[in-house]
Design an enzyme around this catalytic site. Structure first.
Site, PDB file in Angstrom:
ATOM      1  N   GLU A  12       0.802  -1.223   0.000  1.00 36.83           N
ATOM      2  CA  GLU A  12       0.000   0.000   0.000  1.00 36.83           C
ATOM      3  C   GLU A  12       0.835   1.272   0.000  1.00 36.83           C
ATOM      4  O   GLU A  12       2.015   1.272   0.347  1.00 36.83           O
ATOM      5  CB  GLU A  12      -0.987  -0.011   1.160  1.00 36.83           C
TER       6      GLU A  12
ATOM      7  N   CYS B 177       3.710   8.446   0.461  1.00 37.28           N
ATOM      8  CA  CYS B 177       4.384   7.517   1.372  1.00 37.28           C
ATOM      9  C   CYS B 177       4.402   6.136   0.714  1.00 37.28           C
ATOM     10  O   CYS B 177       3.345   5.538   0.499  1.00 37.28           O
ATOM     11  CB  CYS B 177       3.619   7.501   2.691  1.00 37.28           C
TER      12      CYS B 177
ATOM     13  N   CYS C  18       7.156  -7.217   6.728  1.00 34.15           N
ATOM     14  CA  CYS C  18       8.369  -6.665   7.324  1.00 34.15           C
ATOM     15  C   CYS C  18       8.872  -7.638   8.379  1.00 34.15           C
ATOM     16  O   CYS C  18       8.081  -8.263   9.079  1.00 34.15           O
ATOM     17  CB  CYS C  18       8.077  -5.309   7.963  1.00 34.15           C
TER      18      CYS C  18
ATOM     19  N   CYS D  97       8.213  -4.628  14.966  1.00 36.75           N
ATOM     20  CA  CYS D  97       7.832  -3.569  15.924  1.00 36.75           C
ATOM     21  C   CYS D  97       6.439  -3.907  16.479  1.00 36.75           C
ATOM     22  O   CYS D  97       5.518  -4.204  15.711  1.00 36.75           O
ATOM     23  CB  CYS D  97       7.823  -2.199  15.251  1.00 36.75           C
TER      24      CYS D  97
ATOM     25  N   CYS E 213       2.989  -2.245  15.246  1.00 39.01           N
ATOM     26  CA  CYS E 213       2.830  -2.084  13.797  1.00 39.01           C
ATOM     27  C   CYS E 213       2.044  -3.230  13.159  1.00 39.01           C
ATOM     28  O   CYS E 213       2.318  -4.408  13.420  1.00 39.01           O
ATOM     29  CB  CYS E 213       4.226  -1.996  13.183  1.00 39.01           C
TER      30      CYS E 213
ATOM     31  N   CYS F 110       0.757   2.263   8.378  1.00 35.48           N
ATOM     32  CA  CYS F 110       1.248   1.237   7.466  1.00 35.48           C
ATOM     33  C   CYS F 110       0.676  -0.140   7.795  1.00 35.48           C
ATOM     34  O   CYS F 110       0.532  -0.522   8.933  1.00 35.48           O
ATOM     35  CB  CYS F 110       2.766   1.206   7.440  1.00 35.48           C
TER      36      CYS F 110
END
Ligand code: SF4
Length: 342
Positions: A90, A103, A110, A114, A117, A332
């Protein structure tokens, strides 16, 4: 078959000359490839018919396809893209007072983990190819009005950009090339959660803006929310920030997500101020958007204001990021999480 859009100008030139064609054909081809709306070699009117056929036979042109666009009441737009192998990424287009910021994502998923997230919950799927990163900007520049045309690009979407280092560099080369989309490197910011060696490598290679997702002023707090801190702790990260080769007028942006009772006390603010002392810094405070499955809460408005005030008292430039696109989950990974039913 090669996807021509995955090649940097230099790679395209090498490929073109291998085919026995003169190098200037690569420059002509590159210009076509990154011209908004170009999707068929028949449009390349300065090529002979046989050359158009040769290019169409030996390769193809493809960029991510839009699956869904969500519009926020504050005009933030979020785009979900489908990739050739079915992965979904995205991009967010954020209108600011006098310009628009794009962005972009650099990875599907990922690996950094984190804890606040959504993308982390997907795990790592794969690195994006250069054309998949730059292609997000290409489609958008082709489809938004002139006033919405993005002037700034931030690499802060899904993924850790510096964990996809080589493709990040190639996508930057494509995005900033004057025969391509011609974005200014001065208006591009790469964000990292703190991959220290790659961060320094990038700084020595390119004069690009750097944003560090810090989110805590001490190891104890940061270890709780960002596993990367066990690899590169705060001392190492801050030392790298001090060593980062900043050109004149540039400052490092420190991102700080305010999480209730985790990192939002006045003591945290003061520690943060002491930690960054002497670094040309800008601090972005980010209110947390609570969402199912993420075990943190939003700090109260008063707490956030006090935090900001304490840093201003220490003479920092501090921005409180407005919760852009809150109604469309523009943080995100959130659109992916919704689509995948996470
Ligand atoms: S915040 Fe960024 S680095 Fe951390 S898991 Fe999410 S996408 Fe990765």
């Amino acid at each position: 078959m090669i996807n021509y859009r995955n090649l940097t100008p230099g790679e395209l030139e090498a490929w073109v000359t291998e085919q026995g064609l003169p190098a200037y054909r690569a420059r002509q081809l590159f210009r076509w490839l990154w011209r908004p709306g170009f999707d068929d070699f028949e449009q390349a009117t300065d090529f002979s018919k046989s050359l158009r056929h040769q290019f169409a036979r030996d390769g193809y042109i493809w960029t991510p396809e839009v699956l869904e666009i969500q519009n926020s009441t504050d005009n933030t737009q979020k785009f979900a893209w489908g990739l050739e192998d079915g992965e979904v990424i995205e991009t967010v287009l954020i209108p600011e007072r006098d310009h628009t910021t794009l962005c972009v994502s650099t990875q599907a998923g990922c690996a950094m983990g984190c804890r606040f997230c959504h993308t982390a919950r997907m795990g790592f799927r794969r690195n994006l190819e250069p054309f998949e990163v730059a292609g997000q900007a290409l489609w958008i520049t082709d489809h938004v009005s002139e006033e919405q045309w993005p002037r700034n690009i931030v690499f802060m979407g899904m993924g850790e950009p510096l964990a996809n280092y080589e493709n990040l560099l190639k996508s930057l080369e494509i995005l900033t090339h004057d025969l391509g989309l011609n974005f200014s490197l001065r208006r591009i910011t790469v964000s990292t959660c703190g991959l220290v060696p790659e961060m320094l490598r990038l700084g020595h290679h390119l004069d690009v803006g750097l944003a560090v997702s810090l989110h805590a002023p001490d190891n104890e707090t940061r270890n709780q929310i960002m596993p990367v801190n066990r690899r590169y702790d705060i001392d190492r990260l801050i030392r790298a920030c001090r060593d980062f080769p900043l050109s004149k007028r540039r400052r490092i942006t420190f991102e700080y997500l305010l999480l209730k009772d985790v990192n939002d006390s006045l003591e945290h603010a003061r520690r943060l101020g002491r930690l960054l002392r002497g670094i040309p810094a800008k601090i972005n405070l980010i209110p947390f958007n609570e969402s199912p499955g993420i075990p943190f809460r939003r700090s109260s408005e008063e707490q956030m204001e006090e935090f900001q005030h304490a840093l201003r008292e220490m003479n920092y430039t501090v921005m409180m990021r407005k919760s852009k696109g809150r109604d469309i989950s523009a943080a995100c990974g959130q659109l992916y999480a919704e689509k995948a039913g996470h």
